[in-house]
Design a protein around this motif. Structure first.
Motif, PDB file in Angstrom:
ATOM      1  N   PHE A 127     -73.254 -31.292   0.589  1.00  0.00           N
ATOM      2  CA  PHE A 127     -74.320 -30.900   1.503  1.00  0.00           C
ATOM      3  C   PHE A 127     -74.335 -29.392   1.724  1.00  0.00           C
ATOM      4  CE2 PHE A 127     -75.166 -29.736   5.981  1.00  0.00           C
ATOM      5  CZ  PHE A 127     -76.549 -29.800   5.929  1.00  0.00           C
ATOM      6  N   VAL A 128     -73.176 -28.818   2.039  1.00  0.00           N
ATOM      7  CA  VAL A 128     -73.117 -27.389   2.352  1.00  0.00           C
ATOM      8  C   VAL A 128     -73.577 -26.553   1.161  1.00  0.00           C
ATOM      9  CG1 VAL A 128     -71.564 -25.458   2.873  1.00  0.00           C
ATOM     10  CG2 VAL A 128     -71.360 -27.608   4.137  1.00  0.00           C
ATOM     11  N   ARG A 129     -73.110 -26.886  -0.019  1.00  0.00           N
ATOM     12  CA  ARG A 129     -73.492 -26.082  -1.192  1.00  0.00           C
ATOM     13  C   ARG A 129     -74.979 -26.200  -1.493  1.00  0.00           C
ATOM     14  NH1 ARG A 129     -69.043 -24.604  -5.607  1.00  0.00           N
ATOM     15  NH2 ARG A 129     -67.345 -24.117  -4.165  1.00  0.00           N
ATOM     16  N   SER A 130     -75.542 -27.356  -1.239  1.00  0.00           N
ATOM     17  CA  SER A 130     -76.977 -27.526  -1.457  1.00  0.00           C
ATOM     18  C   SER A 130     -77.793 -26.761  -0.412  1.00  0.00           C
ATOM     19  CB  SER A 130     -77.331 -29.018  -1.401  1.00  0.00           C
ATOM     20  OG  SER A 130     -78.730 -29.207  -1.453  1.00  0.00           O
ATOM     21  N   ALA A 131     -77.405 -26.884   0.861  1.00  0.00           N
ATOM     22  CA  ALA A 131     -78.182 -26.280   1.944  1.00  0.00           C
ATOM     23  C   ALA A 131     -77.996 -24.770   2.026  1.00  0.00           C
ATOM     24  CB  ALA A 131     -77.798 -26.933   3.278  1.00  0.00           C
ATOM     25  N   TRP A 132     -76.803 -24.292   1.711  1.00  0.00           N
ATOM     26  CA  TRP A 132     -76.494 -22.864   1.862  1.00  0.00           C
ATOM     27  C   TRP A 132     -76.767 -22.039   0.600  1.00  0.00           C
ATOM     28  CZ3 TRP A 132     -74.921 -25.695   5.849  1.00  0.00           C
ATOM     29  CH2 TRP A 132     -74.658 -25.095   7.074  1.00  0.00           C
ATOM     30  N   GLU A 133     -76.987 -22.684  -0.522  1.00  0.00           N
ATOM     31  CA  GLU A 133     -77.181 -21.951  -1.772  1.00  0.00           C
ATOM     32  C   GLU A 133     -78.273 -20.879  -1.684  1.00  0.00           C
ATOM     33  OE1 GLU A 133     -76.990 -20.427  -5.439  1.00  0.00           O
ATOM     34  OE2 GLU A 133     -75.558 -21.934  -4.738  1.00  0.00           O
ATOM     35  N   PRO A 134     -79.454 -21.188  -1.094  1.00  0.00           N
ATOM     36  CA  PRO A 134     -80.495 -20.151  -1.030  1.00  0.00           C
ATOM     37  C   PRO A 134     -80.087 -18.924  -0.211  1.00  0.00           C
ATOM     38  CG  PRO A 134     -81.423 -22.326  -0.620  1.00  0.00           C
ATOM     39  CD  PRO A 134     -79.936 -22.479  -0.570  1.00  0.00           C
ATOM     40  N   LEU A 135     -79.106 -19.091   0.700  1.00  0.00           N
ATOM     41  CA  LEU A 135     -78.696 -17.983   1.560  1.00  0.00           C
ATOM     42  C   LEU A 135     -77.596 -17.133   0.939  1.00  0.00           C
ATOM     43  CD1 LEU A 135     -78.440 -19.898   4.972  1.00  0.00           C
ATOM     44  CD2 LEU A 135     -80.418 -18.732   4.009  1.00  0.00           C
ATOM     45  N   LEU A 136     -76.917 -17.677  -0.041  1.00  0.00           N
ATOM     46  CA  LEU A 136     -75.708 -17.034  -0.529  1.00  0.00           C
ATOM     47  C   LEU A 136     -75.988 -15.681  -1.173  1.00  0.00           C
ATOM     48  CD1 LEU A 136     -72.871 -18.161  -0.226  1.00  0.00           C
ATOM     49  CD2 LEU A 136     -72.859 -18.612  -2.664  1.00  0.00           C
ATOM     50  N   THR A 137     -77.035 -15.594  -1.942  1.00  0.00           N
ATOM     51  CA  THR A 137     -77.327 -14.352  -2.647  1.00  0.00           C
ATOM     52  C   THR A 137     -77.630 -13.214  -1.693  1.00  0.00           C
ATOM     53  OG1 THR A 137     -78.213 -15.583  -4.513  1.00  0.00           O
ATOM     54  CG2 THR A 137     -78.794 -13.257  -4.374  1.00  0.00           C
ATOM     55  N   GLY A 138     -78.355 -13.500  -0.631  1.00  0.00           N
ATOM     56  CA  GLY A 138     -78.747 -12.435   0.289  1.00  0.00           C
ATOM     57  C   GLY A 138     -77.769 -12.172   1.399  1.00  0.00           C
ATOM     58  N   ALA A 139     -76.658 -12.914   1.443  1.00  0.00           N
ATOM     59  CA  ALA A 139     -75.753 -12.800   2.587  1.00  0.00           C
ATOM     60  C   ALA A 139     -75.131 -11.431   2.718  1.00  0.00           C
ATOM     61  CB  ALA A 139     -74.649 -13.851   2.481  1.00  0.00           C
ATOM     62  N   ALA A 140     -74.925 -10.709   1.597  1.00  0.00           N
ATOM     63  CA  ALA A 140     -74.239  -9.420   1.670  1.00  0.00           C
ATOM     64  C   ALA A 140     -75.156  -8.303   2.122  1.00  0.00           C
ATOM     65  CB  ALA A 140     -73.641  -9.076   0.313  1.00  0.00           C
ATOM     66  N   THR A 141     -76.472  -8.532   2.075  1.00  0.00           N
ATOM     67  CA  THR A 141     -77.389  -7.449   2.361  1.00  0.00           C
ATOM     68  C   THR A 141     -78.020  -7.548   3.746  1.00  0.00           C
ATOM     69  OG1 THR A 141     -79.208  -8.670   1.338  1.00  0.00           O
ATOM     70  CG2 THR A 141     -77.933  -7.220  -0.077  1.00  0.00           C
ATOM     71  N   VAL A 142     -77.712  -8.599   4.481  1.00  0.00           N
ATOM     72  CA  VAL A 142     -78.286  -8.737   5.818  1.00  0.00           C
ATOM     73  C   VAL A 142     -77.659  -7.723   6.758  1.00  0.00           C
ATOM     74  CG1 VAL A 142     -78.789 -11.175   5.559  1.00  0.00           C
ATOM     75  CG2 VAL A 142     -76.572 -10.461   6.456  1.00  0.00           C
ATOM     76  N   GLU A 143     -78.349  -7.440   7.841  1.00  0.00           N
ATOM     77  CA  GLU A 143     -77.816  -6.506   8.814  1.00  0.00           C
ATOM     78  C   GLU A 143     -76.584  -7.092   9.498  1.00  0.00           C
ATOM     79  OE1 GLU A 143     -80.629  -5.146  11.601  1.00  0.00           O
ATOM     80  OE2 GLU A 143     -82.039  -4.399  10.108  1.00  0.00           O
ATOM     81  N   LYS A 144     -75.748  -6.195   9.971  1.00  0.00           N
ATOM     82  CA  LYS A 144     -74.555  -6.627  10.700  1.00  0.00           C
ATOM     83  C   LYS A 144     -74.962  -7.336  11.981  1.00  0.00           C
ATOM     84  CE  LYS A 144     -71.300  -3.019   9.249  1.00  0.00           C
ATOM     85  NZ  LYS A 144     -72.166  -2.173   8.455  1.00  0.00           N
ATOM     86  N   ASP A 145     -74.064  -8.138  12.507  1.00  0.00           N
ATOM     87  CA  ASP A 145     -74.236  -8.710  13.825  1.00  0.00           C
ATOM     88  C   ASP A 145     -74.512  -7.565  14.806  1.00  0.00           C
ATOM     89  OD1 ASP A 145     -73.494 -11.012  15.868  1.00  0.00           O
ATOM     90  OD2 ASP A 145     -72.463  -9.199  16.506  1.00  0.00           O
ATOM     91  N   PRO A 146     -75.503  -7.712  15.710  1.00  0.00           N
ATOM     92  CA  PRO A 146     -75.856  -6.603  16.609  1.00  0.00           C
ATOM     93  C   PRO A 146     -74.682  -6.068  17.425  1.00  0.00           C
ATOM     94  CG  PRO A 146     -77.509  -8.320  16.708  1.00  0.00           C
ATOM     95  CD  PRO A 146     -76.388  -8.865  15.880  1.00  0.00           C
ATOM     96  N   LYS A 147     -73.793  -6.943  17.890  1.00  0.00           N
ATOM     97  CA  LYS A 147     -72.651  -6.477  18.674  1.00  0.00           C
ATOM     98  C   LYS A 147     -71.729  -5.616  17.824  1.00  0.00           C
ATOM     99  CE  LYS A 147     -70.590  -9.039  21.659  1.00  0.00           C
ATOM    100  NZ  LYS A 147     -69.843 -10.158  22.283  1.00  0.00           N
ATOM    101  N   SER A 148     -71.494  -6.026  16.582  1.00  0.00           N
ATOM    102  CA  SER A 148     -70.641  -5.239  15.686  1.00  0.00           C
ATOM    103  C   SER A 148     -71.292  -3.898  15.385  1.00  0.00           C
ATOM    104  CB  SER A 148     -70.388  -6.002  14.385  1.00  0.00           C
ATOM    105  OG  SER A 148     -69.712  -7.215  14.638  1.00  0.00           O
TER     106      SER A 148
END
Length: 227
Positions: A136-157
């Motif tokens: 389930f996780v690999r199927s649901a999260w696959e579309p997010l994996l490629t872009g995960a490194a380019t998203v903005e940092k958590d606002p608090k960080s």
């Protein structure tokens, strides 16, 4: 909503027809109802999700440093991401909760959707082992994996790094208000950074309100910089 309907949905969206349907029902039961609810399964699912994502990133990015892997990991397992997955799966309409809570849209909030998503992962793990949860996780999260490194940092960080980069003390957060019923509270948090005017924001939890306040203060800093 009947158990059979929920089972059909789980088979279609989660990739599994539960042997123990009670686990599925528990994962979809909000705290506003008496009896067992999703909280214990959420606790388990959070750990299962973390292990699956960490292993996946370790395998997928063999040459990345621990710091880069951790930034990807934090983005992929945070509550907002889990809520996004749950929203895409149509989880909200299957959540069992007290009528008033449903009328108030509690089942549509980021906190509840994120928690239930993790609870469903915990239920999958108990019903079908790591293989079912991983599928389930690999199927649901696959579309997010490629872009995960380019998203903005958590606002608090990001706000913390901004303050540290200017030799300022760390941002301070304080709850200045709380309203709403017990099952759907609203928290108002004020964030303070020396040299800046305090900013307040509201969220469904203290953590959410702190992130909203940090994001608002960062936005204010950027606007002043561009003026």
């Amino acid at each position: 909503m009947s158990t059979e309907v929920v089972q059909d949905w789980a088979e279609q969206k989660l990739g599994r027809r539960f042997r123990n349907a009670e686990l599925l029902v528990e994962a979809l039961t909000h705290t506003s109802l008496p009896g067992r609810n999703y909280q214990r399964l959420e606790f388990l699912g959070d750990r299962v999700l973390g292990l699956i994502i960490a292993t996946w990133l370790y395998e997928r990015h063999p040459n990345e440093s621990e710091g880069k892997l951790n930034r990807r990991f934090v983005e992929l397992v945070r509550g907002q991401t889990c809520a996004r997955i749950a929203r895409d799966l149509g989880v909200a309409r299957h959540i069992r909760l007290e009528r008033t809570a449903r009328e108030q849209g509690v089942n549509e909030t980021v906190n509840v959707l994120g928690d239930v998503c993790e609870a469903l992962i915990g239920a999958l793990y108990l019903d079908g082992g790591m293989a079912a949860a991983r599928k389930f996780v690999r199927s649901a999260w696959e579309p997010l994996l490629t872009g995960a490194a380019t998203v903005e940092k958590d606002p608090k960080s990001a706000l913390q790094e901004w303050a540290q980069g200017r030799g300022l003390p760390l941002p301070a957060y304080a709850i200045v208000g709380r309203s709403g019923p017990h099952h759907a509270p609203q928290f108002t948090v004020e964030v303070t950074v020396r040299t800046l005017d305090p900013v307040q924001a509201t969220g469904k939890s203290r953590q959410e309100a702190e992130k909203q306040a940090a994001a608002a203060l960062l936005a204010k800093v950027r606007e002043e910089k561009n003026d």
